[in-house]
Design a protein around this motif. Structure first.
Motif, short mmCIF file in Angstrom:
data_model
loop_
_atom_site.label_atom_id
_atom_site.label_comp_id
_atom_site.label_asym_id
_atom_site.label_seq_id
_atom_site.Cartn_x
_atom_site.Cartn_y
_atom_site.Cartn_z
N THR A 2 0.84 -1.20 0.00
CA THR A 2 0.00 0.00 0.00
C THR A 2 0.88 1.25 0.00
N GLU A 37 -11.47 7.87 -4.58
CA GLU A 37 -12.31 6.76 -4.12
C GLU A 37 -13.52 6.55 -5.04
N HIS A 40 -12.52 4.93 -8.27
CA HIS A 40 -12.28 3.49 -8.12
C HIS A 40 -13.59 2.73 -7.97
N GLU A 41 -14.53 3.29 -7.21
CA GLU A 41 -15.78 2.58 -6.93
C GLU A 41 -16.70 2.52 -8.14
N GLU A 70 -7.96 1.79 -15.61
CA GLU A 70 -6.88 1.58 -14.65
C GLU A 70 -6.45 2.94 -14.13
N ILE B 103 -3.15 1.00 -9.25
CA ILE B 103 -3.94 1.02 -8.02
C ILE B 103 -5.04 -0.04 -8.08
N GLU B 104 -5.08 -0.89 -7.06
CA GLU B 104 -6.05 -1.99 -7.04
C GLU B 104 -7.12 -1.81 -5.97
N SER B 105 -6.86 -0.94 -5.01
CA SER B 105 -7.86 -0.64 -3.99
C SER B 105 -7.62 0.76 -3.47
N VAL B 106 -8.66 1.38 -2.94
CA VAL B 106 -8.55 2.73 -2.41
C VAL B 106 -9.30 2.79 -1.09
N ASP B 107 -8.65 3.32 -0.07
CA ASP B 107 -9.28 3.52 1.23
C ASP B 107 -9.10 5.00 1.59
N ALA B 115 -3.72 3.63 -1.03
CA ALA B 115 -4.00 2.80 -2.20
C ALA B 115 -3.24 1.48 -2.10
N GLY B 116 -3.93 0.41 -2.43
CA GLY B 116 -3.25 -0.86 -2.63
C GLY B 116 -2.73 -0.89 -4.05
#
Lengths: 132, 132
Positions: A2, A37, A40-41, A70, B103-107, B115-116
């Motif tokens: 991360t 966010e 991405h969502e 991406e 980026i594979e995930s976002v928090d 970001a993952g």
């Protein structure tokens, strides 16, 4: 692995949008944490409008949305690259890319710079028909 | 036609560098009026280093210079696009592009985002051999 995205003093990072098929760089805008966010969502490019001071889904008004394949982050984690399928054109002037002017001369002083420019690339839509 | 480049409060504009042949977006940095002028005059990409607070010719240390074929300015005149022939790789990590992490995930929370990420793309040079 991360990484913490490094937002600037204004809470934003620059985000470059590139057409995933043609490779054309179509625009540069800014993203807030919420914009990253939401992008991405939803799979639709979101930015933060510095002039309107609000979250902004690209194409919400014009229909010229960006479907995001991406998102990449750079080595310093302070810039993003959106790889997108661009509906219509990205630019409010009707051009596919906001970068449709080529600089042919530069006259700089300490505080600023004036550029001689030439328009390159064609319009792909009529902005009068898209924006009310 | 001339346009005044719109430098930000810090006196800089973001400049995106794109490999003119491959289309790969290789980096995003910032340009001062002097950097824009030097880029135009020399045909070698110049930026302004915000951390070192000085004019910076890309590749002056590493040899990985960017020969600039064309500079474009966007519709708001507040971002530049350098179309370049990139010597070696652009990134200090040895990758061709600074945007080598997907980026594979976002928090996100209100103030930031984590970001993952997954590394994409190969190294094109060994940074230990290029940077002392």
């Amino acid at each position: 692995m991360t990484v913490d995205i490094e937002f600037g003093d204004d809470g934003l990072v620059p985000a470059v949008a590139q057409d995933a098929d043609s490779g054309e760089v179509v625009m540069l805008a800014y993203a807030s944490p919420e914009a990253v966010e939401r992008t991405h969502e939803t799979g639709l490019a979101h930015y933060y409008s510095r002039s309107r001071e609000e979250l902004w889904q690209k194409g919400a008004t014009s229909g010229n949305v960006q479907r995001v394949r991406e998102v990449r982050v750079d080595c310093d984690a302070d810039a993003l690259l959106y790889l997108v399928d661009q509906e219509g054109g990205a630019c409010h002037t009707g051009h596919e890319s906001c970068f449709h002017r080529s600089i042919e001369s530069v006259d700089a002083d300490g505080a600023g710079a004036t550029a001689g420019v030439r328009t390159v690339g064609e319009r792909v839509f009529d902005p009068d028909e898209v924006y009310e």
